[in-house]
Motif scaffolding. Structure first.
Motif, mmCIF file in Angstrom:
data_model
loop_
_atom_site.group_PDB
_atom_site.id
_atom_site.type_symbol
_atom_site.label_atom_id
_atom_site.label_comp_id
_atom_site.label_asym_id
_atom_site.label_seq_id
_atom_site.Cartn_x
_atom_site.Cartn_y
_atom_site.Cartn_z
ATOM 1 N N GLU A 231 1.837 7.797 -4.385
ATOM 2 C CA GLU A 231 1.778 6.342 -4.227
ATOM 3 C C GLU A 231 0.491 5.831 -4.880
ATOM 4 O O GLU A 231 -0.608 6.256 -4.532
ATOM 5 C CB GLU A 231 1.773 5.981 -2.742
ATOM 6 N N ALA A 236 -1.048 -0.588 -1.315
ATOM 7 C CA ALA A 236 -0.816 0.485 -0.335
ATOM 8 C C ALA A 236 -2.114 1.114 0.155
ATOM 9 O O ALA A 236 -2.110 1.818 1.164
ATOM 10 C CB ALA A 236 0.077 1.565 -0.937
ATOM 11 N N TRP A 237 -3.221 0.843 -0.533
ATOM 12 C CA TRP A 237 -4.482 1.496 -0.204
ATOM 13 C C TRP A 237 -5.562 0.463 0.057
ATOM 14 O O TRP A 237 -6.092 -0.146 -0.872
ATOM 15 C CB TRP A 237 -4.911 2.428 -1.347
ATOM 16 N N ASP A 239 -8.454 1.169 1.382
ATOM 17 C CA ASP A 239 -9.729 1.823 1.104
ATOM 18 C C ASP A 239 -9.578 2.705 -0.132
ATOM 19 O O ASP A 239 -8.732 3.601 -0.142
ATOM 20 C CB ASP A 239 -10.153 2.678 2.306
ATOM 21 N N PRO A 240 -10.358 2.475 -1.200
ATOM 22 C CA PRO A 240 -10.250 3.327 -2.397
ATOM 23 C C PRO A 240 -10.490 4.800 -2.109
ATOM 24 O O PRO A 240 -9.937 5.663 -2.796
ATOM 25 C CB PRO A 240 -11.335 2.756 -3.330
ATOM 26 N N ASP A 242 -9.395 6.439 0.384
ATOM 27 C CA ASP A 242 -8.123 7.013 0.830
ATOM 28 C C ASP A 242 -7.267 7.401 -0.373
ATOM 29 O O ASP A 242 -6.579 8.432 -0.358
ATOM 30 C CB ASP A 242 -7.371 6.024 1.722
ATOM 31 N N PHE A 243 -7.299 6.569 -1.411
ATOM 32 C CA PHE A 243 -6.531 6.896 -2.617
ATOM 33 C C PHE A 243 -7.105 8.139 -3.291
ATOM 34 O O PHE A 243 -6.347 8.987 -3.787
ATOM 35 C CB PHE A 243 -6.533 5.723 -3.594
ATOM 36 N N ALA A 246 -5.799 11.002 -1.556
ATOM 37 C CA ALA A 246 -4.391 11.210 -1.902
ATOM 38 C C ALA A 246 -4.256 11.944 -3.234
ATOM 39 O O ALA A 246 -3.414 12.847 -3.378
ATOM 40 C CB ALA A 246 -3.667 9.863 -1.966
ATOM 41 N N MET A 295 -5.196 3.524 -9.498
ATOM 42 C CA MET A 295 -4.317 2.557 -8.839
ATOM 43 C C MET A 295 -3.877 1.495 -9.836
ATOM 44 O O MET A 295 -4.709 0.956 -10.580
ATOM 45 C CB MET A 295 -5.027 1.917 -7.647
ATOM 46 N N SER A 320 0.364 6.498 1.840
ATOM 47 C CA SER A 320 -0.491 5.971 2.899
ATOM 48 C C SER A 320 0.271 5.976 4.221
ATOM 49 O O SER A 320 1.429 6.405 4.289
ATOM 50 C CB SER A 320 -0.933 4.549 2.546
ATOM 51 N N ARG A 342 0.870 11.990 4.673
ATOM 52 C CA ARG A 342 0.322 10.653 4.931
ATOM 53 C C ARG A 342 -1.196 10.756 5.075
ATOM 54 O O ARG A 342 -1.721 11.542 5.874
ATOM 55 C CB ARG A 342 0.935 10.046 6.190
#
Length: 381
Positions: A231, A236-237, A239-240, A242-243, A246, A295, A320, A342
């Protein structure tokens, strides 16, 4: 040239001298003369142009996010006079790294190292390298550039993840030119002939063109593919970071499959990122391609991408906490195994039938949960 401090000292000295002369006070004038003498001395200090030989290396050129990378600077004084007051300034992306170089004796050589920032994934331009020679009072300096910029590749960070059992009977020997079952062997690449290769695999046209015997490398097309869907839509994110986690998770899954010489396919809503067929160089290709993932608004949602993925093998969706598990579960019949990872979900969720759900907050948590999932899958076969 004069530094801001040097220009300020010269200006204040001129004002003090004029004020002392106008008012008839010798003290300000003496201070002004001292200041002007210091500025003139600083200019004379930095006026000579030293003969320097400079070589900068980056070790290593490719690192995982957060892993150490250093610049190694070799400076040789090719002149007959000693050189001191040197500081190296190296740009690393938006940051700048400064390191002092000890005094160089005539014909002397110094090697200094400095850390480069690797906290962010991507292609980090390093350079140009600037050597600054300043006087002890930092009133004047001379700046020279050396060498050309280089690129430090900060790739996703990975943790070891085992290849999950597919749950169906596949040929698990890995890519081979001899043991591929009849009807599933397909051409992959050409390589030089080695003793023991079958003559029927020789590619005669390429052999005639190169002057070296070349054979066809065949792969087992029935090997299960690990498909990773990431994703990447900005909404969807929140907080960068978190990406970034991922991307690290997607890289870890892909690296685990590539290490076992299995095909890997990586996609986002914007389209394919990488696709490999099982070979010794696959891991490097996958990590290099994931380095550039960012992103971006794509023409398709993650669920749409999943629906269009070629059936077979394992499907791993990295999303996410707001992932639509129900719509992802709708395609579970097309794959041997479906896993949804997730990243730092806000609340727990129950996995739909046929879907394995893994929630994690860091890579260590992912590795622990993944290994637990692998053991459970192995017992269920």
């Amino acid at each position: 040239m004069l530094t801001p401090l040097g220009r300020g000292t010269a200006a204040v000295s001129a004002v003090l001298y004029a004020a002392g002369w106008w008012l008839g006070y010798p003290e300000p004038a003496m201070l002004a003369v001292a200041g002007l003498v210091a500025v003139a001395g600083a200019v004379l200090w930095t006026l000579p142009r030293p003969r320097l030989e400079v070589d900068r290396e980056i070790a290593p050129l490719k690192v995982g996010r957060g892993e150490p990378a250093v610049g190694v600077l070799h400076v040789t004084n090719a002149g007959r006079a000693g050189v001191r007051g040197l500081t190296a300034h190296d740009a690393a992306g938006a940051a700048e790294v400064a390191v002092d170089i000890p005094r160089l004796r005539p014909r002397g050589r110094r090697t200094v190292t400095y850390r480069l920032p690797t906290g962010r994934r991507g292609e980090i331009p390093v350079g140009p390298l600037r050597l600054v020679r300043a006087d002890p009072l930092r009133l004047a300096r001379r700046v020279r550039e050396y060498g050309s910029p280089q690129t430090l590749l900060v790739r996703p960070r990975t943790v070891p993840l085992a290849l999950l059992p597919s749950g169906r009977a596949h040929h698990l020997e890995g890519p081979t030119s001899d043991r591929s079952p009849a009807g599933t062997a397909t051409f992959h690449a050409l390589r030089e002939y080695v003793v023991g290769d079958e003559m029927r695999h020789i590619h005669w046209k390429s052999s005639a063109r190169t002057g070296t015997l070349m054979v066809r490398r065949l792969v087992d097309a029935s090997l299960p593919t690990t498909t990773v869907v990431l994703e990447a839509r900005p909404e969807a994110w929140a907080d960068p970071d978190d990406f970034e986690l991922a991307v690290d998770a997607a890289a870890s899954v892909a690296a685990g499959a590539a290490a076992a010489n299995f095909p890997v396919r990586i996609l986002t809503g914007g389209g394919p990122v990488a696709e490999t067929r099982g070979g010794p160089d696959d891991l490097e290709v996958l990590l290099d391609r994931l380095t550039a993932v960012a992103m971006a608004e794509g023409p398709s949602s993650t669920v749409d991408v999943v629906r269009r993925v070629r059936a077979g093998g394992s499907l791993v969706v990295v999303a996410s906490g707001g992932a639509d598990l129900g719509r992802i579960a709708a395609v579970r019949g097309r794959f041997d195994r479906v896993v949804v990872l997730r990243v730092r979900p806000g609340e727990a969720a129950s996995a739909p039938p046929g879907v394995h759900l893994v929630d994690f907050g860091d890579l260590d948590g992912l590795a622990s949960a993944w290994n637990t999932l692998g053991r459970a899958a192995g017992r269920g076969r």
